[in-house]
Design a protein around this motif. Structure first.
Motif, PDB file in Angstrom:
ATOM      1  N   ASP A 287       0.808  -1.225   0.000  1.00  0.00           N
ATOM      2  CA  ASP A 287       0.000   0.000   0.000  1.00  0.00           C
ATOM      3  C   ASP A 287       0.838   1.272   0.000  1.00  0.00           C
ATOM      4  O   ASP A 287       0.470   2.270  -0.633  1.00  0.00           O
ATOM      5  CB  ASP A 287      -0.934   0.023   1.218  1.00  0.00           C
ATOM      6  N   ASP A 288       1.980   1.261   0.702  1.00  0.00           N
ATOM      7  CA  ASP A 288       2.742   2.503   0.917  1.00  0.00           C
ATOM      8  C   ASP A 288       4.001   2.624   0.057  1.00  0.00           C
ATOM      9  O   ASP A 288       4.794   3.557   0.246  1.00  0.00           O
ATOM     10  CB  ASP A 288       3.150   2.605   2.391  1.00  0.00           C
ATOM     11  N   ILE A 289       4.230   1.703  -0.882  1.00  0.00           N
ATOM     12  CA  ILE A 289       5.523   1.719  -1.596  1.00  0.00           C
ATOM     13  C   ILE A 289       5.675   2.920  -2.529  1.00  0.00           C
ATOM     14  O   ILE A 289       6.798   3.287  -2.886  1.00  0.00           O
ATOM     15  CB  ILE A 289       5.760   0.418  -2.386  1.00  0.00           C
ATOM     16  N   VAL A 290       4.557   3.540  -2.929  1.00  0.00           N
ATOM     17  CA  VAL A 290       4.660   4.715  -3.799  1.00  0.00           C
ATOM     18  C   VAL A 290       5.060   5.945  -2.988  1.00  0.00           C
ATOM     19  O   VAL A 290       5.962   6.701  -3.370  1.00  0.00           O
ATOM     20  CB  VAL A 290       3.335   4.971  -4.542  1.00  0.00           C
ATOM     21  N   ALA A 291       4.453   6.140  -1.855  1.00  0.00           N
ATOM     22  CA  ALA A 291       4.681   7.349  -1.055  1.00  0.00           C
ATOM     23  C   ALA A 291       5.831   7.216  -0.070  1.00  0.00           C
ATOM     24  O   ALA A 291       6.422   8.223   0.332  1.00  0.00           O
ATOM     25  CB  ALA A 291       3.399   7.710  -0.303  1.00  0.00           C
ATOM     26  N   SER A 292       6.171   6.009   0.335  1.00  0.00           N
ATOM     27  CA  SER A 292       7.154   5.814   1.403  1.00  0.00           C
ATOM     28  C   SER A 292       8.406   5.087   0.907  1.00  0.00           C
ATOM     29  O   SER A 292       8.328   3.934   0.456  1.00  0.00           O
ATOM     30  CB  SER A 292       6.516   5.025   2.552  1.00  0.00           C
ATOM     31  N   THR A 293       9.534   5.756   1.020  1.00  0.00           N
ATOM     32  CA  THR A 293      10.809   5.123   0.661  1.00  0.00           C
ATOM     33  C   THR A 293      11.105   3.949   1.586  1.00  0.00           C
ATOM     34  O   THR A 293      11.613   2.904   1.157  1.00  0.00           O
ATOM     35  CB  THR A 293      11.959   6.145   0.761  1.00  0.00           C
ATOM     36  N   LYS A 294      10.761   4.119   2.848  1.00  0.00           N
ATOM     37  CA  LYS A 294      10.998   3.048   3.833  1.00  0.00           C
ATOM     38  C   LYS A 294      10.218   1.792   3.466  1.00  0.00           C
ATOM     39  O   LYS A 294      10.757   0.680   3.484  1.00  0.00           O
ATOM     40  CB  LYS A 294      10.593   3.537   5.229  1.00  0.00           C
ATOM     41  N   ALA A 295       8.932   1.960   3.123  1.00  0.00           N
ATOM     42  CA  ALA A 295       8.108   0.810   2.738  1.00  0.00           C
ATOM     43  C   ALA A 295       8.657   0.148   1.483  1.00  0.00           C
ATOM     44  O   ALA A 295       8.696  -1.087   1.376  1.00  0.00           O
ATOM     45  CB  ALA A 295       6.669   1.261   2.506  1.00  0.00           C
ATOM     46  N   ARG A 296       9.139   0.971   0.549  1.00  0.00           N
ATOM     47  CA  ARG A 296       9.699   0.443  -0.702  1.00  0.00           C
ATOM     48  C   ARG A 296      10.950  -0.385  -0.436  1.00  0.00           C
ATOM     49  O   ARG A 296      11.139  -1.462  -1.011  1.00  0.00           O
ATOM     50  CB  ARG A 296      10.001   1.616  -1.638  1.00  0.00           C
ATOM     51  N   GLU A 297      11.788   0.088   0.468  1.00  0.00           N
ATOM     52  CA  GLU A 297      13.026  -0.636   0.769  1.00  0.00           C
ATOM     53  C   GLU A 297      12.748  -1.930   1.530  1.00  0.00           C
ATOM     54  O   GLU A 297      13.459  -2.929   1.368  1.00  0.00           O
ATOM     55  CB  GLU A 297      13.980   0.265   1.570  1.00  0.00           C
ATOM     56  N   ILE A 298      11.711  -1.917   2.369  1.00  0.00           N
ATOM     57  CA  ILE A 298      11.340  -3.150   3.083  1.00  0.00           C
ATOM     58  C   ILE A 298      10.892  -4.210   2.086  1.00  0.00           C
ATOM     59  O   ILE A 298      11.305  -5.378   2.165  1.00  0.00           O
ATOM     60  CB  ILE A 298      10.224  -2.864   4.107  1.00  0.00           C
ATOM     61  N   VAL A 299      10.065  -3.795   1.114  1.00  0.00           N
ATOM     62  CA  VAL A 299       9.597  -4.743   0.102  1.00  0.00           C
ATOM     63  C   VAL A 299      10.768  -5.231  -0.756  1.00  0.00           C
ATOM     64  O   VAL A 299      10.853  -6.417  -1.089  1.00  0.00           O
ATOM     65  CB  VAL A 299       8.502  -4.095  -0.776  1.00  0.00           C
TER      66      VAL A 299
END
Length: 512
Positions: A433-445
């Motif tokens: 859900d948050d990978i577009v707005a959140s760099t942190k969420a993107r890096e976790i994924v």
């Protein structure tokens, strides 16, 4: 049969006092000792009569207890395979009530625990009853030494056994100590089963209830409810909650049962798109309830009720049979066929005949094993790693792929990926859900995808709703996408048409 030395000593002392009093009374009367002291005579008559009554009562109680003990030994011979004086339910309740009367006003922690173990034969032609008898008897003997292992006293505990369930009343023990007790008993069960039960798999389950102002019978019921919850959810230890007593109504059970009989439950299919092949490569089967009374219902509105009503097995098998029937029809008509993943509850996955049931249904509908995939949650896989690994390996040997659903929530442990041989991992929507707005969420994924790749597992992203999410997942090497961006879950006829004509595969064909 053991002799109660304490009671025997009391009977001997009372007998000596009675005989001494009687002799003194008879001698005194013989020598006219009480001629001038009538009150003394009355006193000794009453005293001797009192000792006589006390002696008779003690002998009667001892005889009654001996009779009860003999009955208890017969009962325990049935339960344990050997005679012993371990408390049955009646004696356990009686002794727990007595302890609570003594300790009840001291404002200390009191707990009621119930535990047992599921057992399953892992070898054919083995009488596992004998092995379970040995294990039960060993644990009954072991419990008497339990207080010393936690630096406590036997007087703070009562132990019992009834209908395959061990019961423990514990006074002045913290929640942490109760957890430690569960761990100690679990280790002992495992160690004993390795030696005495080589052909039987055992798994202990504990239920604990904090004692409140209620009858002992209710306390035991609370502990048993918690224990049942542990087994249903494959959790080792569960504390009782009031919500456990909230049962499904008879009307709910009747409605769900009738819905199964009338085949009101339908299977929807949600396709999964592979970013490398640019094709839809599989689908997930998702249940819906087309109710005449309520309309179309999502799973969250009825699956919990079905589980509480004991109907989750019927629904799991219903879905698998419907999927196989649909696949058989699709193959017969020469239409495009994709492998379909089917979700299974923890209850069904760990049932002893799970693999046989799946294979029998596939054979009934003549479905190749590569067209059925099994989805289980991460929580299910972690409930018992040893058994999970064994079942997954057997499924893979049959050619059935196994997927971990909802990776990243609840029981997440990256080390699990190395231990359990999943074919694919589905990253939960909450991360996507948050990978577009959140760099942190993107890096976790990105990290989770890399971890799966190292372990040679396909990565499927769930709940992908936008083109931006797809582009990011493509850049960080995700394999497969499932979500509303490509398609929501749709009925079988719409799904067949979608595979024939959809904008995503057609677009890719035109661009080549």
């Amino acid at each position: 049969m053991k002799v109660d030395k304490k009671r025997l000593a009391i009977i001997i002392i009372i007998s000596i006092l009675f005989v001494a009093s009687l002799i003194f009374l008879l001698v005194g009367i013989g020598v006219n000792l009480f001629k001038d002291a009538p009150n003394l005579l009355i006193f000794f008559i009453l005293l001797t009569s009192g000792f006589a009554a006390l002696l008779a009562l003690s002998i009667f109680k001892s005889a009654n207890d001996s009779s009860s003990l003999k009955m208890l030994e017969v009962e325990n011979e049935y339960n344990f395979g050997v005679k012993n004086s371990f408390n049955n339910l009646f004696l356990f309740k009686k002794r727990a009530e007595r302890k609570q009367r003594i300790y009840g006003k001291r404002n200390k922690n009191q707990h009621m625990m119930a535990f047992t173990f599921s057992n399953m034969s892992i070898s054919k032609n083995i009488n596992r009853n004998k092995e379970i008898f040995l294990l039960n008897d060993h644990i009954a003997s072991f419990l008497h030494s339990l207080p010393s292992k936690i630096n406590s006293s036997n007087r703070y505990f009562v132990f019992g056994f009834s209908r395959g369930v061990f019961l423990i009343y514990a006074y002045n023990q913290t929640d942490q100590t109760m957890q430690e007790i569960c761990e100690i008993i679990t280790r002992e069960i495992y160690q004993c089963s390795e030696v005495n039960c080589p052909h039987t798999w055992v798994q202990p389950f504990f239920g604990i209830a904090t004692v409140k102002d209620e009858y002992v019978t209710n306390q035991i019921e609370n502990a048993l409810l918690a224990r049942d919850f542990s087994e249903r959810n494959f959790e080792t230890v569960t504390y009782y909650q009031d919500s456990f007593r909230k049962v499904v109504s008879a009307s709910d059970i009747e409605e769900l049962t009738e819905a199964l009989e009338r085949k009101e439950f339908v299977v929807y299919y949600q396709p999964k798109y592979n970013l490398s092949t640019k094709k839809f490569v599989s689908a997930e089967a998702l249940i819906r309830w087309e109710s005449d009374k309520y309309g179309l219902l999502a799973p969250r509105l009825f699956l919990n009720k079905a589980e509480s009503a004991g109907l989750i097995h019927d629904i799991d098998i219903y879905v698998l049979r419907q999927v196989c029937e649909d696949l058989n029809d699709t193959i017969r008509r020469g239409r495009r066929v994709l492998p379909v993943s089917v979700n299974f509850s923890m209850y069904e996955f760990f049932s002893p005949n799970f693999l046989d049931v799946v294979m029998n249904i596939l054979e009934e509908f003549n479905i190749p094993t590569n067209l059925i995939q099994i989805e289980i949650t991460e929580a299910t896989s972690q409930a018992n790693q040893f058994l999970s690994i064994s079942i997954i390996k057997k499924l893979k040997e049959k050619g059935i792929r196994v997927l971990m659903d909802d990776f990243g929530i609840g029981f997440s442990n990256v080390g699990n990926l190395k231990k359990i041989p999943f074919d694919a991992v589905k990253i939960d929507k909450s991360f996507i859900d948050d990978i577009v707005a959140s760099t942190k969420a993107r890096e976790i994924v990105r990290f989770l995808i890399g971890l799966c790749k190292v372990n040679d597992m396909e990565v499927i992203a769930e709940g992908v709703d936008s083109k931006e999410q797809v582009e990011i997942l493509k850049k960080i090497k995700c394999d497969t996408i499932q979500g509303f961006f490509y398609s929501k879950a749709i009925p079988r006829k719409d799904f067949d048409r979608f595979l024939i004509d959809n904008p995503f595969e057609k677009k890719e064909v035109k661009s080549t």
